[in-house]
Design a protein around this motif. Structure first.
Motif, PDB file in Angstrom:
ATOM      1  N   GLU A  61       0.784  -1.233   0.000  1.00 35.38           N
ATOM      2  CA  GLU A  61       0.000   0.000   0.000  1.00 35.38           C
ATOM      3  C   GLU A  61       0.819   1.288   0.000  1.00 35.38           C
ATOM      4  O   GLU A  61       0.274   2.371  -0.182  1.00 35.38           O
ATOM      5  CB  GLU A  61      -0.967   0.011   1.197  1.00 35.38           C
ATOM      6  N   GLY A  62       2.114   1.207   0.207  1.00 33.49           N
ATOM      7  CA  GLY A  62       2.952   2.399   0.207  1.00 33.49           C
ATOM      8  C   GLY A  62       2.776   3.232   1.460  1.00 33.49           C
ATOM      9  O   GLY A  62       2.034   2.872   2.377  1.00 33.49           O
ATOM     10  N   GLN A  63       3.481   4.354   1.490  1.00 32.52           N
ATOM     11  CA  GLN A  63       3.393   5.263   2.627  1.00 32.52           C
ATOM     12  C   GLN A  63       2.346   6.338   2.364  1.00 32.52           C
ATOM     13  O   GLN A  63       2.000   6.632   1.218  1.00 32.52           O
ATOM     14  CB  GLN A  63       4.756   5.909   2.885  1.00 32.52           C
ATOM     15  N   GLU A  64       1.857   6.934   3.445  1.00 28.53           N
ATOM     16  CA  GLU A  64       0.880   8.014   3.327  1.00 28.53           C
ATOM     17  C   GLU A  64       1.456   9.156   2.507  1.00 28.53           C
ATOM     18  O   GLU A  64       2.649   9.437   2.568  1.00 28.53           O
ATOM     19  CB  GLU A  64       0.502   8.543   4.713  1.00 28.53           C
ATOM     20  N   ASN A  65       0.581   9.827   1.794  1.00 27.02           N
ATOM     21  CA  ASN A  65       0.955  11.018   1.019  1.00 27.02           C
ATOM     22  C   ASN A  65       2.161  10.775   0.123  1.00 27.02           C
ATOM     23  O   ASN A  65       3.028  11.634  -0.022  1.00 27.02           O
ATOM     24  CB  ASN A  65       1.213  12.207   1.958  1.00 27.02           C
ATOM     25  N   ALA A  77       7.647   6.352   0.033  1.00 31.16           N
ATOM     26  CA  ALA A  77       7.599   5.131  -0.772  1.00 31.16           C
ATOM     27  C   ALA A  77       6.209   4.946  -1.369  1.00 31.16           C
ATOM     28  O   ALA A  77       5.206   4.974  -0.660  1.00 31.16           O
ATOM     29  CB  ALA A  77       7.961   3.924   0.079  1.00 31.16           C
ATOM     30  N   PRO A  78       6.145   4.746  -2.694  1.00 33.26           N
ATOM     31  CA  PRO A  78       4.840   4.583  -3.343  1.00 33.26           C
ATOM     32  C   PRO A  78       4.290   3.174  -3.129  1.00 33.26           C
ATOM     33  O   PRO A  78       5.030   2.245  -2.797  1.00 33.26           O
ATOM     34  CB  PRO A  78       5.162   4.797  -4.819  1.00 33.26           C
ATOM     35  N   PRO A  79       2.988   3.024  -3.346  1.00 31.29           N
ATOM     36  CA  PRO A  79       2.420   1.685  -3.297  1.00 31.29           C
ATOM     37  C   PRO A  79       2.877   0.872  -4.504  1.00 31.29           C
ATOM     38  O   PRO A  79       3.182   1.428  -5.556  1.00 31.29           O
ATOM     39  CB  PRO A  79       0.912   1.927  -3.333  1.00 31.29           C
ATOM     40  N   HIS A  80       2.941  -0.429  -4.318  1.00 33.59           N
ATOM     41  CA  HIS A  80       3.243  -1.330  -5.427  1.00 33.59           C
ATOM     42  C   HIS A  80       2.010  -2.095  -5.872  1.00 33.59           C
ATOM     43  O   HIS A  80       2.089  -2.950  -6.738  1.00 33.59           O
ATOM     44  CB  HIS A  80       4.353  -2.316  -5.052  1.00 33.59           C
ATOM     45  N   ASP A  81       0.867  -1.770  -5.277  1.00 39.15           N
ATOM     46  CA  ASP A  81      -0.381  -2.388  -5.719  1.00 39.15           C
ATOM     47  C   ASP A  81      -0.928  -1.605  -6.914  1.00 39.15           C
ATOM     48  O   ASP A  81      -0.247  -0.736  -7.470  1.00 39.15           O
ATOM     49  CB  ASP A  81      -1.385  -2.474  -4.566  1.00 39.15           C
ATOM     50  N   GLU A  82      -2.162  -1.872  -7.289  1.00 40.67           N
ATOM     51  CA  GLU A  82      -2.727  -1.244  -8.483  1.00 40.67           C
ATOM     52  C   GLU A  82      -2.955   0.256  -8.323  1.00 40.67           C
ATOM     53  O   GLU A  82      -3.158   0.959  -9.313  1.00 40.67           O
ATOM     54  CB  GLU A  82      -4.032  -1.940  -8.903  1.00 40.67           C
ATOM     55  N   THR A  83      -2.889   0.788  -7.095  1.00 35.73           N
ATOM     56  CA  THR A  83      -3.104   2.222  -6.890  1.00 35.73           C
ATOM     57  C   THR A  83      -1.841   3.043  -7.133  1.00 35.73           C
ATOM     58  O   THR A  83      -1.915   4.265  -7.211  1.00 35.73           O
ATOM     59  CB  THR A  83      -3.617   2.522  -5.463  1.00 35.73           C
ATOM     60  N   GLY A  84      -0.706   2.386  -7.254  1.00 36.39           N
ATOM     61  CA  GLY A  84       0.554   3.081  -7.470  1.00 36.39           C
ATOM     62  C   GLY A  84       0.914   3.173  -8.939  1.00 36.39           C
ATOM     63  O   GLY A  84       0.082   2.956  -9.824  1.00 36.39           O
ATOM     64  N   HIS A  85       2.172   3.485  -9.200  1.00 34.93           N
ATOM     65  CA  HIS A  85       2.632   3.647 -10.582  1.00 34.93           C
ATOM     66  C   HIS A  85       3.657   2.599 -11.000  1.00 34.93           C
ATOM     67  O   HIS A  85       4.167   2.655 -12.114  1.00 34.93           O
ATOM     68  CB  HIS A  85       3.207   5.047 -10.790  1.00 34.93           C
ATOM     69  N   THR A  86       3.949   1.635 -10.158  1.00 40.25           N
ATOM     70  CA  THR A  86       4.952   0.628 -10.487  1.00 40.25           C
ATOM     71  C   THR A  86       4.629  -0.060 -11.811  1.00 40.25           C
ATOM     72  O   THR A  86       5.512  -0.284 -12.632  1.00 40.25           O
ATOM     73  CB  THR A  86       5.064  -0.409  -9.351  1.00 40.25           C
ATOM     74  N   TRP A  87       3.374  -0.371 -12.016  1.00 37.91           N
ATOM     75  CA  TRP A  87       2.961  -1.088 -13.226  1.00 37.91           C
ATOM     76  C   TRP A  87       3.082  -0.235 -14.486  1.00 37.91           C
ATOM     77  O   TRP A  87       2.973  -0.742 -15.586  1.00 37.91           O
ATOM     78  CB  TRP A  87       1.550  -1.636 -13.067  1.00 37.91           C
ATOM     79  N   HIS A  88       3.380   1.044 -14.337  1.00 37.31           N
ATOM     80  CA  HIS A  88       3.576   1.924 -15.493  1.00 37.31           C
ATOM     81  C   HIS A  88       4.962   1.770 -16.106  1.00 37.31           C
ATOM     82  O   HIS A  88       5.227   2.337 -17.155  1.00 37.31           O
ATOM     83  CB  HIS A  88       3.401   3.386 -15.094  1.00 37.31           C
ATOM     84  N   HIS A  89       5.852   1.055 -15.436  1.00 38.42           N
ATOM     85  CA  HIS A  89       7.257   0.984 -15.842  1.00 38.42           C
ATOM     86  C   HIS A  89       7.641  -0.371 -16.404  1.00 38.42           C
ATOM     87  O   HIS A  89       7.148  -1.405 -15.954  1.00 38.42           O
ATOM     88  CB  HIS A  89       8.155   1.312 -14.652  1.00 38.42           C
ATOM     89  N   ALA A  90       8.562  -0.352 -17.350  1.00 33.78           N
ATOM     90  CA  ALA A  90       9.086  -1.581 -17.954  1.00 33.78           C
ATOM     91  C   ALA A  90       9.947  -2.342 -16.958  1.00 33.78           C
ATOM     92  O   ALA A  90      10.487  -1.770 -16.001  1.00 33.78           O
ATOM     93  CB  ALA A  90       9.907  -1.239 -19.195  1.00 33.78           C
ATOM     94  N   ASP A  91      10.081  -3.628 -17.202  1.00 32.23           N
ATOM     95  CA  ASP A  91      10.896  -4.489 -16.338  1.00 32.23           C
ATOM     96  C   ASP A  91      12.310  -3.956 -16.145  1.00 32.23           C
ATOM     97  O   ASP A  91      12.862  -4.040 -15.044  1.00 32.23           O
ATOM     98  CB  ASP A  91      10.987  -5.894 -16.912  1.00 32.23           C
ATOM     99  N   SER A  92      12.922  -3.423 -17.196  1.00 34.42           N
ATOM    100  CA  SER A  92      14.306  -2.966 -17.090  1.00 34.42           C
ATOM    101  C   SER A  92      14.447  -1.878 -16.030  1.00 34.42           C
ATOM    102  O   SER A  92      15.386  -1.897 -15.238  1.00 34.42           O
ATOM    103  CB  SER A  92      14.828  -2.462 -18.434  1.00 34.42           C
ATOM    104  N   LEU A  93      13.502  -0.939 -15.988  1.00 39.87           N
ATOM    105  CA  LEU A  93      13.564   0.125 -14.984  1.00 39.87           C
ATOM    106  C   LEU A  93      13.294  -0.433 -13.590  1.00 39.87           C
ATOM    107  O   LEU A  93      13.995  -0.079 -12.629  1.00 39.87           O
ATOM    108  CB  LEU A  93      12.575   1.245 -15.313  1.00 39.87           C
ATOM    109  N   LEU A  94      12.297  -1.293 -13.455  1.00 44.82           N
ATOM    110  CA  LEU A  94      11.991  -1.868 -12.143  1.00 44.82           C
ATOM    111  C   LEU A  94      13.178  -2.636 -11.586  1.00 44.82           C
ATOM    112  O   LEU A  94      13.515  -2.509 -10.405  1.00 44.82           O
ATOM    113  CB  LEU A  94      10.756  -2.771 -12.235  1.00 44.82           C
TER     114      LEU A  94
END
Length: 161
Positions: A61-65, A77-94
């Motif tokens: 769920e990431g950190q508040e704000n 720290a951002p969330p890594h679930d569907e509410t965050g932006h992790t899924w916006h990035h390619a594998d190489s960047l992750l």
């Protein structure tokens, strides 16, 4: 390219079962941008709990704000679930962000950014990083996994791979 897309699609189909295999590519750091070995989502979940949950949350769920800089000027720290932006990035960047840390990864791309994300390349092997990323990706809805896979395929194509 068709083979990569096919393998990427097969990888997505097998994520739910806990194993994915896709082609290996090297990025500018010499590290792989995708795996060429089976990943273990159960091991990834354990590694996430050990190395990531303290900042990104036990439930991803990431950190508040997380979209607003804190007093130190860093983004939480951002969330890594569907509410965050992790899924916006390619594998190489992750992968590189996890291995080298945010500041080093972005500096390699010509950006000066004070990221709070440390690099885990000294603590985790490449396989362990992929296991952790595969666990995170396994929690996303199918539409987001597909979008992220498309971005990874486009990234590989742009690299001429």
């Amino acid at each position: 390219m068709t083979r990569r897309i096919l393998l990427l699609g097969l990888g997505l189909l097998t994520i739910a079962a806990g194993t994915a295999v896709v082609l290996a590519q090297a990025d500018e750091t010499g590290g792989p941008t995708t795996t060429d070995f089976p990943v273990d989502i159960v091991a990834g979940a354990e590694l996430y709990g050990q190395y990531c949950a303290s900042c990104h949350g036990a439930n991803l769920e990431g950190q508040e704000n997380w979209r607003s800089p804190g007093a130190d000027g860093r983004l939480p720290a951002p969330p890594h679930d569907e509410t965050g932006h992790t899924w916006h990035h390619a594998d190489s960047l992750l992968f590189t962000y996890t291995k080298l840390g945010g500041q080093a990864t972005l500096a390699a791309q010509g950006m000066d950014f004070d990221s709070g994300m440390p690099g885990f390349g000294e603590q985790l092997s490449d396989a362990e990083i992929w296991n952790t990323l595969s666990y995170i990706k396994s929690t996303w809805p199918e539409r987001m996994r597909e979008t992220q896979a498309e971005r990874t395929a486009a990234d590989l194509a742009a690299q001429g791979e």
